[in-house]
Design an enzyme around this catalytic site. Structure first.
Site, PDB file in Angstrom:
ATOM      1  CE1 TYR A  84     -15.599  -1.575 -50.569  1.00 23.21           C
ATOM      2  CE2 TYR A  84     -15.952  -1.669 -52.936  1.00 23.21           C
ATOM      3  CZ  TYR A  84     -15.498  -2.252 -51.769  1.00 23.21           C
ATOM      4  OH  TYR A  84     -14.949  -3.513 -51.811  1.00 23.21           O
TER       5      TYR A  84
ATOM      6  CE  LYS B  38     -12.010  -2.046 -50.025  1.00 25.80           C
ATOM      7  NZ  LYS B  38     -11.271  -2.687 -48.929  1.00 25.80           N
TER       8      LYS B  38
HETATM    9  N1  LIG Z   1     -16.295 -10.073 -52.094  1.00 27.80           N
HETATM   10  C1  LIG Z   1     -15.793  -9.428 -53.145  1.00 27.80           C
HETATM   11  O1  LIG Z   1     -16.019  -9.805 -54.319  1.00 27.80           O
HETATM   12  C2  LIG Z   1     -14.903  -8.245 -52.932  1.00 27.80           C
HETATM   13  C3  LIG Z   1     -14.562  -7.464 -54.052  1.00 27.80           C
HETATM   14  C4  LIG Z   1     -13.671  -6.405 -53.890  1.00 27.80           C
HETATM   15  C5  LIG Z   1     -13.163  -6.123 -52.628  1.00 27.80           C
HETATM   16  N2  LIG Z   1     -13.544  -6.870 -51.553  1.00 27.80           N
HETATM   17  C6  LIG Z   1     -12.985  -6.521 -50.257  1.00 27.80           C
HETATM   18  O2  LIG Z   1     -12.603  -7.679 -49.567  1.00 27.80           O
HETATM   19  C7  LIG Z   1     -12.775  -7.480 -48.154  1.00 27.80           C
HETATM   20  C8  LIG Z   1     -13.621  -8.608 -47.561  1.00 27.80           C
HETATM   21  O3  LIG Z   1     -14.872  -8.609 -48.207  1.00 27.80           O
HETATM   22  P1  LIG Z   1     -15.932  -9.800 -48.045  1.00 27.80           P
HETATM   23  O4  LIG Z   1     -16.598  -9.908 -49.356  1.00 27.80           O
HETATM   24  O5  LIG Z   1     -15.301 -10.975 -47.440  1.00 27.80           O
HETATM   25  O6  LIG Z   1     -16.964  -9.130 -47.023  1.00 27.80           O
HETATM   26  P2  LIG Z   1     -17.696  -9.752 -45.732  1.00 27.80           P
HETATM   27  O7  LIG Z   1     -18.785  -8.771 -45.369  1.00 27.80           O
HETATM   28  O8  LIG Z   1     -18.087 -11.153 -45.990  1.00 27.80           O
HETATM   29  O9  LIG Z   1     -16.558  -9.714 -44.627  1.00 27.80           O
HETATM   30  C9  LIG Z   1     -16.088  -8.502 -44.087  1.00 27.80           C
HETATM   31  C10 LIG Z   1     -15.880  -8.726 -42.612  1.00 27.80           C
HETATM   32  O10 LIG Z   1     -15.313  -7.523 -42.043  1.00 27.80           O
HETATM   33  C11 LIG Z   1     -15.870  -7.390 -40.733  1.00 27.80           C
HETATM   34  N3  LIG Z   1     -15.752  -5.998 -40.277  1.00 27.80           N
HETATM   35  C12 LIG Z   1     -16.438  -4.924 -40.745  1.00 27.80           C
HETATM   36  N4  LIG Z   1     -16.073  -3.818 -40.068  1.00 27.80           N
HETATM   37  C13 LIG Z   1     -15.143  -4.202 -39.160  1.00 27.80           C
HETATM   38  C14 LIG Z   1     -14.398  -3.498 -38.166  1.00 27.80           C
HETATM   39  N5  LIG Z   1     -14.564  -2.181 -37.999  1.00 27.80           N
HETATM   40  N6  LIG Z   1     -13.503  -4.182 -37.396  1.00 27.80           N
HETATM   41  C15 LIG Z   1     -13.355  -5.527 -37.583  1.00 27.80           C
HETATM   42  N7  LIG Z   1     -14.043  -6.249 -38.513  1.00 27.80           N
HETATM   43  C16 LIG Z   1     -14.928  -5.585 -39.287  1.00 27.80           C
HETATM   44  C17 LIG Z   1     -17.323  -7.825 -40.904  1.00 27.80           C
HETATM   45  O11 LIG Z   1     -17.909  -8.158 -39.659  1.00 27.80           O
HETATM   46  C18 LIG Z   1     -17.189  -8.994 -41.862  1.00 27.80           C
HETATM   47  O12 LIG Z   1     -17.107 -10.245 -41.196  1.00 27.80           O
HETATM   48  C19 LIG Z   1     -13.364  -6.086 -47.992  1.00 27.80           C
HETATM   49  O13 LIG Z   1     -12.348  -5.152 -47.706  1.00 27.80           O
HETATM   50  C20 LIG Z   1     -13.966  -5.818 -49.355  1.00 27.80           C
HETATM   51  O14 LIG Z   1     -14.060  -4.442 -49.630  1.00 27.80           O
HETATM   52  C21 LIG Z   1     -14.406  -7.927 -51.680  1.00 27.80           C
END
Ligand SMILES: NC(=O)c1ccc[n+]([C@@H]2O[C@H](COP(=O)([O-])OP(=O)(O)OC[C@H]3O[C@@H](n4cnc5c(N)ncnc54)[C@H](O)[C@@H]3O)[C@@H](O)[C@H]2O)c1
Length: 296
Positions: free
Chosen positions: A157, A161
């Site tokens: 990851y 990223k």
């Molecule tokens: N939640 C956090 O604190 C956090 C921290 C750092 C980075 N992020 C980043 O933020 C983004 C969203 O994270 P989140 O926490 O909302 O996660 P989440 O799992 O709640 O949402 C991610 C969504 O992406 C969809 N997805 C996955 N693969 C896919 C594909 N190939 N095509 C289309 N959709 C796809 C999933 O079905 C899911 O609904 C991610 O890129 C994650 O790495 C989140």
């Protein structure tokens, strides 16, 4: 009083918007007038129904953005439904944590496909439309796991990223001549991802830690405010990395220490100077070169 930020006449794609942060981004953009493509492998239609019930305009898209065909498909959905494209939020993500020695090529590769290839393909097919828009905006999504991760077993990851940060800076340079700005956000919200400080962050957003729905709603809405601004034509930031953690918003940068400078360098001089090489005192912030602020 300053005017409200509006996205009337704007079209945006949010990938992975069927839940978590992406849903929050899509909802805020639509609430401010954007027509939004809600992309996700699951739940996209439910989010569109939610947006529509609140008076917003959105269309569901179920393409897999980790494939070239899927990414081309989501851009096609935007253009067919709304006739234009102004902003892309490359948000979709997966998080299979895995100790390094158990990490197979398949696990590593999945992470690169979703987090690196997905944004590359989606932005690549969106690009001509963003050029046509005249004020195209791309928001990449990175993570602190790349720079100061506190969660273990995310080597794959962190690598993906990190690639996103490099893509952001390089693409920002190419976008500038077309009025396109490309920035990265490093969000933190309580979604499907396990957060080591979940209870503390829930309290910070005024939510009951036991009320999952409320926690997700409030913490994602705060990150959405930052992402929405980065999507706006009046936001001139380009090539920036912005940390958005439940109301705290900061610039994130790389820095270069003063270090040592010895034209007759030997391995002993490196050994003896290593504390000075690492000493952050007076370190220069590495801003994008086009701002003429980098020390190189
Ligand atoms: N939640 C956090 O604190 C956090 C921290 C750092 C980075 N992020 C980043 O933020 C983004 C969203 O994270 P989140 O926490 O909302 O996660 P989440 O799992 O709640 O949402 C991610 C969504 O992406 C969809 N997805 C996955 N693969 C896919 C594909 N190939 N095509 C289309 N959709 C796809 C999933 O079905 C899911 O609904 C991610 O890129 C994650 O790495 C989140």
């Amino acid at each position: 009083m300053s005017s409200a930020v509006s996205f009337d006449d704007h079209v945006a794609i949010v990938t992975g918007a069927g839940g978590g942060l992406g849903r929050g981004y899509a909802k805020l953009l639509a609430a401010r007038g954007a027509r939004v493509v809600v992309n996700d492998l699951r739940n996209a239609t439910a989010v569109v129904e939610e947006i529509s019930s609140l008076g917003g305009k959105a269309v569901a898209d179920e393409h897999d953005i980790s494939t070239e065909e899927g990414a081309r498909g989501v851009v096609r959905t935007a253009v067919e439904a709304f006739g234009a494209l102004d902003a892309v939020v490359n948000n979709a993500g997966v998080f299979p944590a895995c100790p390094f020695l158990e990490m197979t090529w398949e696990i590593f590769d999945l992470m690169q496909r979703v987090h690196t290839y997905g944004p590359y393909f989606t932005t690549r097919y969106a690009w001509p439309h963003l050029v046509e828009s005249g004020h195209g905006r791309v928001v990449m999504v990175s993570a602190k796991a790349t720079l100061w991760g506190e969660t273990r077993h995310l080597t794959h990851y962190g690598a993906a990223k990190g690639a996103v940060l490099g893509m952001t800076r390089q693409l920002a340079m190419e976008g500038a001549e077309h009025g396109i700005c490309v920035n990265a956000v490093l969000p933190s919200a309580l979604t499907s991802v396990e957060h080591p400080r979940a209870r503390e962050l829930a309290r910070r957003v005024g939510a009951d830690p036991a009320d999952r729905e409320q926690v997700v709603e409030r913490s994602t809405a705060l990150a959405a405010a930052v992402v929405a601004w980065l999507c706006h034509p009046d936001c001139a930031a380009n090539g920036e990395f912005i940390r958005a953690q439940v109301g705290e918003v900061r610039q994130v940068s790389f820095s270069m220490t003063h270090g040592i400078n010895d034209p007759g360098l030997t391995v002993e001089a490196v050994r003896d100077g290593f504390d000075a090489i690492l000493d952050p005192t007076g370190a220069a912030v590495l801003a994008p070169l086009w701002r003429n602020q980098a020390p190189l």
